[in-house]
Design an enzyme around this catalytic site. Sequence first.
Site, PDB file in Angstrom:
ATOM      1  N   THR A 152       0.797  -1.224   0.000  1.00 55.39           N
ATOM      2  CA  THR A 152       0.000   0.000   0.000  1.00 55.39           C
ATOM      3  C   THR A 152       0.830   1.276   0.000  1.00 55.39           C
ATOM      4  O   THR A 152       0.284   2.360  -0.163  1.00 55.39           O
ATOM      5  CB  THR A 152      -0.957   0.019   1.205  1.00 55.39           C
ATOM      6  OG1 THR A 152      -0.185  -0.146   2.400  1.00 55.39           O
ATOM      7  CG2 THR A 152      -1.984  -1.093   1.095  1.00 55.39           C
TER       8      THR A 152
ATOM      9  N   GLU B 191       3.440   2.203   9.646  1.00 57.47           N
ATOM     10  CA  GLU B 191       3.582   0.744   9.640  1.00 57.47           C
ATOM     11  C   GLU B 191       3.570   0.144  11.049  1.00 57.47           C
ATOM     12  O   GLU B 191       3.789  -1.052  11.215  1.00 57.47           O
ATOM     13  CB  GLU B 191       4.864   0.345   8.919  1.00 57.47           C
ATOM     14  CG  GLU B 191       4.808   0.590   7.429  1.00 57.47           C
ATOM     15  CD  GLU B 191       3.880  -0.373   6.692  1.00 57.47           C
ATOM     16  OE1 GLU B 191       3.632  -1.492   7.192  1.00 57.47           O
ATOM     17  OE2 GLU B 191       3.397   0.005   5.609  1.00 57.47           O
TER      18      GLU B 191
END
Length: 147
Positions: free
Chosen positions: A21, A90
């Site tokens: 992504t 993340e």
Amino acid sequence: MNFQLRPAFPKMLLNLFVFGTLKRGFPLHKAGLSGAASLGACRTRERFPMLIAGPRFAPMMFNEPGLGFHVRGELYAVDDRALARLDRIESVGKPGNLRVPIEVEPIEGSPHVLAQAYMKSRRLADPVHTGYLDFYEDWRFKLHEND
């Protein structure tokens, strides 16, 4: 006296390999990599297991070299500030969320380089939505409200 002020330390740039992504055109690219220098398409030098999993349909790569495929993605040069922002995106530091050094090689055949890559723990891969993949092109990823 004529002099210029310079930062005490020049900005250090790190190579960052992205495969999901964070790639150009995907939901987290702008938030994570806007302004970063693209170094081109590449793939992991070793095989890694990458799949789509979890309630958000997130691409996840596991730090298990030798399994799966040579994962294709993009290489970027990022500074410390961008890396800190990406680590937050993340969830690095939370259990099961890692940033690890791996070797990647450009698709065009140049020498391999060392790059950082984001990996997940298998325990975060529930439920699993695909088998192992070599390339991420899935559009089911769901953003959190704060992404």
